[in-house]
Design a protein around this motif. Sequence first.
Motif, PDB file in Angstrom:
ATOM      1  N   SER A  57      49.499  46.970  48.469  1.00  0.00           N
ATOM      2  CA  SER A  57      49.081  48.289  48.929  1.00  0.00           C
ATOM      3  C   SER A  57      48.470  49.065  47.771  1.00  0.00           C
ATOM      4  O   SER A  57      48.518  48.647  46.608  1.00  0.00           O
ATOM      5  N   GLN A  58      47.945  50.221  48.078  1.00  0.00           N
ATOM      6  CA  GLN A  58      47.352  51.089  47.065  1.00  0.00           C
ATOM      7  C   GLN A  58      48.388  51.430  45.998  1.00  0.00           C
ATOM      8  O   GLN A  58      49.537  51.735  46.298  1.00  0.00           O
ATOM      9  N   GLY A  59      47.969  51.363  44.737  1.00  0.00           N
ATOM     10  CA  GLY A  59      48.853  51.684  43.622  1.00  0.00           C
ATOM     11  C   GLY A  59      49.667  50.514  43.120  1.00  0.00           C
ATOM     12  O   GLY A  59      50.371  50.630  42.119  1.00  0.00           O
ATOM     13  N   ASP A  60      49.592  49.357  43.787  1.00  0.00           N
ATOM     14  CA  ASP A  60      50.333  48.171  43.364  1.00  0.00           C
ATOM     15  C   ASP A  60      49.617  47.458  42.217  1.00  0.00           C
ATOM     16  O   ASP A  60      48.438  47.703  41.926  1.00  0.00           O
ATOM     17  N   ILE A  61      50.343  46.537  41.603  1.00  0.00           N
ATOM     18  CA  ILE A  61      49.778  45.574  40.666  1.00  0.00           C
ATOM     19  C   ILE A  61      49.919  44.210  41.334  1.00  0.00           C
ATOM     20  O   ILE A  61      51.035  43.753  41.600  1.00  0.00           O
ATOM     21  N   TYR A  62      48.807  43.573  41.610  1.00  0.00           N
ATOM     22  CA  TYR A  62      48.813  42.370  42.440  1.00  0.00           C
ATOM     23  C   TYR A  62      48.423  41.162  41.601  1.00  0.00           C
ATOM     24  O   TYR A  62      47.364  41.136  40.966  1.00  0.00           O
ATOM     25  N   LEU A  63      49.281  40.155  41.596  1.00  0.00           N
ATOM     26  CA  LEU A  63      49.056  38.918  40.860  1.00  0.00           C
ATOM     27  C   LEU A  63      48.789  37.794  41.844  1.00  0.00           C
ATOM     28  O   LEU A  63      49.561  37.583  42.786  1.00  0.00           O
ATOM     29  N   SER A  64      47.711  37.041  41.600  1.00  0.00           N
ATOM     30  CA  SER A  64      47.395  35.959  42.539  1.00  0.00           C
ATOM     31  C   SER A  64      46.754  34.788  41.799  1.00  0.00           C
ATOM     32  O   SER A  64      46.135  34.958  40.740  1.00  0.00           O
ATOM     33  N   LEU A  65      46.920  33.612  42.381  1.00  0.00           N
ATOM     34  CA  LEU A  65      46.241  32.413  41.919  1.00  0.00           C
ATOM     35  C   LEU A  65      45.040  32.173  42.818  1.00  0.00           C
ATOM     36  O   LEU A  65      45.168  32.156  44.046  1.00  0.00           O
ATOM     37  N   LYS A  66      43.885  31.994  42.198  1.00  0.00           N
ATOM     38  CA  LYS A  66      42.659  31.840  42.973  1.00  0.00           C
ATOM     39  C   LYS A  66      41.705  30.935  42.218  1.00  0.00           C
ATOM     40  O   LYS A  66      41.418  31.164  41.037  1.00  0.00           O
ATOM     41  N   ALA A  67      41.234  29.903  42.884  1.00  0.00           N
ATOM     42  CA  ALA A  67      40.329  28.954  42.249  1.00  0.00           C
ATOM     43  C   ALA A  67      39.039  29.636  41.811  1.00  0.00           C
ATOM     44  O   ALA A  67      38.480  30.453  42.540  1.00  0.00           O
ATOM     45  N   ASP A  68      38.611  29.324  40.581  1.00  0.00           N
ATOM     46  CA  ASP A  68      37.338  29.835  40.072  1.00  0.00           C
ATOM     47  C   ASP A  68      36.942  28.941  38.903  1.00  0.00           C
ATOM     48  O   ASP A  68      37.485  29.058  37.803  1.00  0.00           O
ATOM     49  N   LYS A  69      36.014  28.027  39.147  1.00  0.00           N
ATOM     50  CA  LYS A  69      35.662  27.027  38.132  1.00  0.00           C
ATOM     51  C   LYS A  69      35.050  27.656  36.885  1.00  0.00           C
ATOM     52  O   LYS A  69      35.021  27.034  35.820  1.00  0.00           O
ATOM     53  N   HIS A  70      34.556  28.877  36.997  1.00  0.00           N
ATOM     54  CA  HIS A  70      33.925  29.533  35.849  1.00  0.00           C
ATOM     55  C   HIS A  70      34.941  30.093  34.862  1.00  0.00           C
ATOM     56  O   HIS A  70      34.596  30.390  33.726  1.00  0.00           O
ATOM     57  N   LEU A  71      36.196  30.246  35.285  1.00  0.00           N
ATOM     58  CA  LEU A  71      37.205  30.874  34.432  1.00  0.00           C
ATOM     59  C   LEU A  71      37.951  29.876  33.559  1.00  0.00           C
ATOM     60  O   LEU A  71      38.597  30.270  32.584  1.00  0.00           O
TER      61      LEU A  71
END
Length: 657
Positions: free
Chosen positions: A90-104
């Motif tokens: 929600s708004q104001g949260d700190i959100y951590l996620s795993l997401k594929a991205d070959k450029h990173l």
Amino acid sequence: MKHSLLTLALAIIAFLSPALSSAKNAAANPKPFTAPELRQWKGGVGVLTLPQSPVIVYSDTALAPIAEAFATQYKALTGTTPDTRLGKTSQGDIYLSLKADKHLGAEGYRLQIGKKVEISAPQKEGVIWATQTLLQLLRQSSQLPVGTAIDMPDYPVRGFMIDAGRKYIPLDYLYKLVDDMAYYKMNRLHVHLNDNGFKYYFDDNWDKTQAAFRMECERFPGLTARDGSYGKDEYRAFQKYAASRGVDIVSEIDVPAHCLALTRYMPQTASADGRNDRDHLDLDSPATYRMLDTLLDEYLGGANPVFTSPRFHIGTDEYQGDSLTMEKFRAFTDRYIKSVKKYGKKPLIWGSLTHAKGHTPVESEGVEMYLWSNDYAKPLDMIGLGYEVVSIPDGWVYIVPKAGYYYDYLNNRKLYDEWTPANINGVKVEERHPQLKGGMFAVWNDHPGNGITVRDIHHRVMHSLPVLATKTWNGADVSLSYDDFEKAAPSLGEAPGVNYLARFGNTPATVLELAEVASGSTLPLEEIGYDYTVEFDIEGAAENKGTVLFQTPEATLWLSDPITGNMGYSREGYLNSFRFNILPNERHHVRIQGTNRTVSLYVDGRLVDDMNERWVSYNGGKNKMAQVRTLIFPLRNAGHFRSKVSNLKVSNHITDR
């Protein structure tokens, strides 16, 4: 009616136009300062102020430990405890996620600040580094700049080596060091576990020369150093903690040189070739190989190995000898490279194969070589042989405290302006060459007994950690001048929850004042680090020798020291006595000032004693060693004294009077 509505609409448009125009034309937020520098930044407009107790939300249970660790650091920094949970954000949260991205890549991440903070990365390491970036931003301001950062390192190895062989480095300090390294995205801590001093500081007698093997050892009882060591279980726990922070603990047992601890325990392993001394192993002795094979099995073998990293360092530096001896050395190196691989570990070695030139093959595939001296290993030749290499050039990044050679403190300006891992003592390798894995710096404690404390080591490490972190992450791609970097870097400080420099504030200030210091009382401040001024009034009374004025677990300021009865201080087993004592019924104003070089005692405005560096001679003056007498001033616990102490004032700088 239509005319009235049209008039109203035009009025509203006229009213809103300046605001809309202002929003449209508002300058985007510039790239915020961090160390390392953010690789890419697209600034938005405005700022985000997080709620007093934000929620840290994670998308995958694999991120739960990272969220918990981040919450702990967030509390240490802000004083508020965020909730952590799996789920939607929600708004104001700190959100951590795993997401594929070959450029990173393996360690890259995306950090987006808008109505909330969103962190995504292909792997957990990137999420960890993003949380450290966020902590650095929050350290500087509670208002986060709106924008998006995309960040990834140039090099996968960004590290530091500490010599625990010649000087015991307590494990509780290594935990702090891991936190500080992770805060600056440094991901390798190399612990050098055995070594010895130079015999000319010990009456030219190997039996008297300092030597230590720092690990608990069951198969060779008595090998473990008596002046400080690491238990197996506590070392396993330490490595596990470091891994959770993104830091790999590389352990080194340095052979076949620097081995006095081993040869003293088992004399039949000592070199007998007439060229090398007792700190070199005998490469012809079967006892040497039996001992080393047993040691490696003790620490690398079994279902629960002591050394948990996928990497292990076997040393192999500075072994001397003729061409026949060098062939034996090469065979020795090759043998233990293969041995380490059999345990499923990646072998790491010091570069020595130019010095140890010969025909005996030494395996290179899957082997990582530290390039420290171009005389011992020519960088381009080693790359040509197929070794993966780490840049740790002695002429740039070796700290040897107060030795008079290499660096006491690294030259940060030169490193920032001229060095990257691709510069190996002047030999230039292609930036981001696939075999060039990264860069490190090192502290070597060559002079046991020189008075250097762990605090002194830490002061030297933190002096350069932000610079080396930047240069190993960003390489040549830095946008700030060194002057601007140097000006901004103190705002980042140490990792949240760590203040081993014992610094309070970045501007000169008085950090503690007390009208009276009662005997046996507890003060609100633990200690004060360099540079500082501590002053107080005292009315003397009869005191016994060994009367404490102030004390912490690491240091004691004596009102009457145990030996002379003078004022003095002790830390890490060293007692330094001032040439002054306080007699009954005397009244004085005492001022003690400390820097990373000296401790000065002023009484009633007059300099009475100055504990600066002193030189101690050995072997009839042929050899000299600098001795350091610094002090992180202890404050927490007042001793049990009869004298009256009042008007205590503690400042985080050297005052004029």
